[in-house]
Design an enzyme around this catalytic site. Structure first.
Site, PDB file in Angstrom:
ATOM      1  N   ASP A 257     -29.773  -7.373 -13.155  1.00 25.70           N
ATOM      2  CA  ASP A 257     -29.333  -7.330 -14.553  1.00 25.70           C
ATOM      3  C   ASP A 257     -27.955  -7.951 -14.730  1.00 25.70           C
ATOM      4  O   ASP A 257     -27.123  -7.427 -15.477  1.00 25.70           O
ATOM      5  CB  ASP A 257     -29.346  -5.874 -15.049  1.00 25.70           C
ATOM      6  CG  ASP A 257     -29.422  -5.792 -16.561  1.00 25.70           C
ATOM      7  OD1 ASP A 257     -29.747  -6.814 -17.206  1.00 25.70           O
ATOM      8  OD2 ASP A 257     -29.156  -4.717 -17.116  1.00 25.70           O
ATOM      9  N   LYS A 259     -25.290  -9.997 -16.269  1.00 24.51           N
ATOM     10  CA  LYS A 259     -25.025 -10.571 -17.596  1.00 24.51           C
ATOM     11  C   LYS A 259     -23.603 -10.171 -17.989  1.00 24.51           C
ATOM     12  O   LYS A 259     -23.041  -9.216 -17.415  1.00 24.51           O
ATOM     13  CB  LYS A 259     -26.038 -10.066 -18.630  1.00 24.51           C
ATOM     14  CG  LYS A 259     -26.077  -8.549 -18.791  1.00 24.51           C
ATOM     15  CD  LYS A 259     -27.085  -8.126 -19.850  1.00 24.51           C
ATOM     16  CE  LYS A 259     -27.141  -6.621 -20.000  1.00 24.51           C
ATOM     17  NZ  LYS A 259     -28.047  -6.160 -21.032  1.00 24.51           N
ATOM     18  N   ASN A 262     -22.496  -6.525 -18.503  1.00 28.15           N
ATOM     19  CA  ASN A 262     -22.435  -5.595 -17.366  1.00 28.15           C
ATOM     20  C   ASN A 262     -21.293  -5.905 -16.399  1.00 28.15           C
ATOM     21  O   ASN A 262     -21.179  -5.272 -15.353  1.00 28.15           O
ATOM     22  CB  ASN A 262     -23.773  -5.597 -16.612  1.00 28.15           C
ATOM     23  CG  ASN A 262     -24.854  -4.897 -17.411  1.00 28.15           C
ATOM     24  OD1 ASN A 262     -24.544  -4.121 -18.322  1.00 28.15           O
ATOM     25  ND2 ASN A 262     -26.110  -5.157 -17.100  1.00 28.15           N
ATOM     26  N   ASP A 275     -23.676  -0.648 -14.657  1.00 28.52           N
ATOM     27  CA  ASP A 275     -25.072  -0.564 -15.105  1.00 28.52           C
ATOM     28  C   ASP A 275     -26.073  -0.922 -13.999  1.00 28.52           C
ATOM     29  O   ASP A 275     -26.535  -2.059 -13.896  1.00 28.52           O
ATOM     30  CB  ASP A 275     -25.320  -1.428 -16.347  1.00 28.52           C
ATOM     31  CG  ASP A 275     -26.682  -1.112 -16.958  1.00 28.52           C
ATOM     32  OD1 ASP A 275     -27.384  -0.219 -16.436  1.00 28.52           O
ATOM     33  OD2 ASP A 275     -27.050  -1.748 -17.959  1.00 28.52           O
ATOM     34  N   THR A 309     -32.641  -9.427 -18.354  1.00 31.00           N
ATOM     35  CA  THR A 309     -32.329  -9.982 -19.660  1.00 31.00           C
ATOM     36  C   THR A 309     -32.788 -11.424 -19.653  1.00 31.00           C
ATOM     37  O   THR A 309     -32.396 -12.178 -18.771  1.00 31.00           O
ATOM     38  CB  THR A 309     -30.805  -9.882 -19.888  1.00 31.00           C
ATOM     39  OG1 THR A 309     -30.445  -8.510 -19.793  1.00 31.00           O
ATOM     40  CG2 THR A 309     -30.420 -10.427 -21.234  1.00 31.00           C
TER      41      THR A 309
HETATM   42  N1  LIG Z   1     -17.561   2.629 -16.137  1.00 34.15           N
HETATM   43  C1  LIG Z   1     -17.387   2.120 -17.357  1.00 34.15           C
HETATM   44  N2  LIG Z   1     -16.149   1.936 -17.856  1.00 34.15           N
HETATM   45  C2  LIG Z   1     -15.986   1.406 -19.086  1.00 34.15           C
HETATM   46  N3  LIG Z   1     -17.012   1.068 -19.906  1.00 34.15           N
HETATM   47  C3  LIG Z   1     -18.259   1.228 -19.468  1.00 34.15           C
HETATM   48  C4  LIG Z   1     -18.533   1.764 -18.173  1.00 34.15           C
HETATM   49  N4  LIG Z   1     -19.851   1.811 -18.000  1.00 34.15           N
HETATM   50  C5  LIG Z   1     -20.393   1.331 -19.126  1.00 34.15           C
HETATM   51  N5  LIG Z   1     -19.448   0.983 -20.019  1.00 34.15           N
HETATM   52  C6  LIG Z   1     -19.659   0.411 -21.358  1.00 34.15           C
HETATM   53  O1  LIG Z   1     -20.866   0.895 -21.913  1.00 34.15           O
HETATM   54  C7  LIG Z   1     -21.803  -0.175 -22.085  1.00 34.15           C
HETATM   55  C8  LIG Z   1     -23.204   0.321 -21.837  1.00 34.15           C
HETATM   56  O2  LIG Z   1     -23.265   0.784 -20.496  1.00 34.15           O
HETATM   57  P1  LIG Z   1     -24.554   0.531 -19.606  1.00 34.15           P
HETATM   58  O3  LIG Z   1     -24.851  -0.930 -19.617  1.00 34.15           O
HETATM   59  O4  LIG Z   1     -24.359   1.195 -18.308  1.00 34.15           O
HETATM   60  O5  LIG Z   1     -25.616   1.313 -20.482  1.00 34.15           O
HETATM   61  P2  LIG Z   1     -27.165   1.065 -20.550  1.00 34.15           P
HETATM   62  O6  LIG Z   1     -27.712   2.180 -21.362  1.00 34.15           O
HETATM   63  O7  LIG Z   1     -27.742   0.898 -19.209  1.00 34.15           O
HETATM   64  O8  LIG Z   1     -27.197  -0.295 -21.310  1.00 34.15           O
HETATM   65  P3  LIG Z   1     -28.410  -1.306 -21.378  1.00 34.15           P
HETATM   66  O9  LIG Z   1     -29.530  -0.525 -21.950  1.00 34.15           O
HETATM   67  O10 LIG Z   1     -27.868  -2.386 -22.285  1.00 34.15           O
HETATM   68  O11 LIG Z   1     -28.680  -1.808 -20.000  1.00 34.15           O
HETATM   69  C9  LIG Z   1     -21.314  -1.266 -21.130  1.00 34.15           C
HETATM   70  O12 LIG Z   1     -21.759  -2.526 -21.495  1.00 34.15           O
HETATM   71  C10 LIG Z   1     -19.805  -1.099 -21.239  1.00 34.15           C
HETATM   72  O13 LIG Z   1     -19.315  -1.687 -22.406  1.00 34.15           O
END
Ligand SMILES: Nc1ncnc2c1ncn2[C@@H]1O[C@H](COP(=O)(O)OP(=O)(O)OP(=O)(O)O)[C@@H](O)[C@H]1O
Length: 501
Positions: A257, A259, A262, A275, A309
């Site tokens: 993933d 991109k 992430n 992520d 993606t």
């Molecule tokens: N450790 C972190 N510190 C700061 N921001 C974070 C962190 N982890 C995630 N984020 C923020 O939250 C967003 C979403 O997190 P993540 O991609 O893990 O969620 P997701 O539910 O898996 O998203 P997706 O469904 O798009 O894959 C990230 O793109 C980032 O902006």
């Protein structure tokens, strides 16, 4: 949300030779913060993480310095929220899903022991994904800031239309597998360019991952600000990502993933991957133990799921062919291209258009202003035919041309690491984490106050922190589903916690 077809076998998705794609559009989403009324707002004079004055400097690294509209590749409305169906009980293999529920002594209970929602005060929303939100939270006991990733159990359990050869149970099992995989994989990793996981726990409605807070925001955000990046900056990020990807592959993990959303920047402007919801660990014995690595370049596992993606997804995945860890190197090519050109190699109004372009168009035109070295680098990663693409894991392991006079302590270089584009990279410092601790990256995020999360999209940080209406009655979890999340709770080892406190 990054999944455009959820772990479906190719056969299920292939209709008359073309892949059926779940198209998606972003929609509005609820403005309340999830969770019960758990903020106590007790702490006001907490010490903040150090920030150096240089962090205020924001050099413009863009040669063209164009700001442009960027479309987030997330998909929030993957499926509507309905009452969980009468899903059959699934028996998960316990070895796959259990983690240490607690590993600490009573004396350090609050700092090192199991945690729950009551331990954290929500500060603001950082982001949102398919199954929930990510919040900036503060630990009441230590005043440390963390990123709390919340996943709604109901969204994981939700009813999905069965495809040609999948059942609802299959789909649910896949979603549960991915949910647990993120925790399991992250709990086994420690690398300077991979986000750290400290705790996980769950309550009736949600699963929570307590992650290291990376304050510099998404690379996506900085690309939106800067438009495009110069080659040295791109090479710097490419090197940090490569180091993380190579480390994952050695552990038998395919990331799947890659991109800009992430890739986060830390306070010094170094890149950290987050992520791991789509990552997959090899079933192989060697990588399961985490102690030994599969031979470099050896496929971690032949994978079949269409996942990722689309803009950054390798053609072999989209074609439904079995694929290996090499798909991550193609995605790196797409990301490097995106940083240089301001958009990924293949774009389109919807997933179907993008997919057709990836499969049918000629190799992408590499920006003419790129150096010959960069053209070679991109051309080698963006080969559609996986057999012709660079096998970076192998190249990494093979000794490249040795310098005439090797200085003491100088790391061995390889044909990947010694490529022209990486000529300014100090690989040994990068891989040991020293570079991250002692130098600043090319883009320094503005951080005046960590709690302001200034480098995150105001679309998220502006969301109301409100406990009202937190759980829809339709999202109630049936008692018979409760056991599906058993074993999710985890506490990192005391030594790990100490190292990163
Ligand atoms: N450790 C972190 N510190 C700061 N921001 C974070 C962190 N982890 C995630 N984020 C923020 O939250 C967003 C979403 O997190 P993540 O991609 O893990 O969620 P997701 O539910 O898996 O998203 P997706 O469904 O798009 O894959 C990230 O793109 C980032 O902006």
């Amino acid at each position: 949300m990054s999944i455009f077809a959820l772990d479906e076998d190719i056969g299920k998705l292939t209709v008359n030779g073309s892949c059926a794609i779940i198209d998606s559009e972003d929609d509005g989403f609820d403005q309340e913060i999830s969770g019960d009324l758990w903020h106590k707002n007790l702490l006001s004079n907490d010490p903040r993480p150090e920030s150096s004055s240089s962090q205020l400097a924001v050099p413009s690294m863009s040669p063209l310095n164009i700001s442009r509209g960027r479309r987030r590749s997330s998909v929030y409305d993957k499926m509507s929220v309905v009452t969980p169906p009468n899903t059959r009980r699934l028996q998960m293999p316990p070895s796959e899903y259990t983690g240490p529920e607690s590993v600490c002594s009573l004396s350090t209970l609050k700092k090192h022991g199991p945690r729950d929602l009551e331990d954290f005060r929500p500060i603001r929303v950082l982001g949102r994904g398919a199954y929930g939100k990510v919040l900036l939270v503060k630990d009441f006991h230590t005043t440390r800031l963390y990123a709390m990733k919340q996943l709604k159990k109901a969204e994981i359990l939700i009813h999905e239309e069965p495809t040609v050869s999948s059942t609802q149970e299959d789909a649910l099992e896949k979603r549960l597998e991915r949910t647990f995989a993120e925790k399991t994989i992250l709990s086994e990793l420690e690398h300077p360019h991979i986000v750290k996981l400290f705790y996980t726990f769950h309550d009736h409605h949600r699963l929570y991952l307590i992650l290291q807070f990376i304050p510099g925001g998404e690379l996506f955000y900085h690309l939106k600000e800067q438009g495009v990046l110069d080659e040295d900056t791109v090479a710097f990020y490419a090197a940090e990502i490569s180091s993380a990807i190579k480390f994952l592959h050695q552990k038998g993990i395919v990331y799947r993933d890659l991109k800009p959303e992430n890739c986060l920047l830390d306070e010094r402007g170094h890149l950290v991957l987050t992520d791991f919801g789509l990552s997959k660990k090899s079933a192989g014995e060697a990588s399961r133990s985490g102690e030994t690595s599969p031979e470099a370049g050896e496929p971690v596992e032949k994978l079949f799921s269409i996942i990722g993606t689309p803009e950054y997804c390798a053609p072999e995945i989209l074609e439904g062919k079995p694929y290996t860890q090499n798909c991550d190197w193609y995605s790196l090519g797409c990301l490097v291209y995106d940083m240089l050109a301001g958009k990924p190699p293949y774009t389109g109004a919807n997933h179907k258009v993008i997919l057709n372009k990836i499969l049918k168009d000629k190799s992408p035109k590499i920006p003419t202003f790129s150096s010959e070295g960069m053209k070679d680098f991109l051309g080698s990663l963006l080969k559609k035919d996986v057999t012709k693409r660079w096998d970076v894991d192998k190249l990494w392991a093979v000794d490249g041309p040795k310098p005439k006079k090797k200085k003491a302590g100088q790391a061995k270089t390889t044909s990947f690491q010694s490529h022209f584009v990486f000529r300014k990279i100090n690989w040994s410092k990068l891989e040991s984490g020293e570079l991250q601790k002692t130098t600043n990256g090319p883009i320094m995020p503005i951080i005046t106050d960590w709690e302001l999360a200034e480098n995150f999209d105001s679309e998220f940080t502006g969301m109301r922190l409100d406990s009202a209406g937190c759980i829809d009655i339709k999202q109630e979890i049936k008692p018979e589903h409760a056991h599906l999340f058993q074993g999710f709770s985890y506490v990192a080892s005391s030594s790990y916690l100490e190292r990163h406190f």
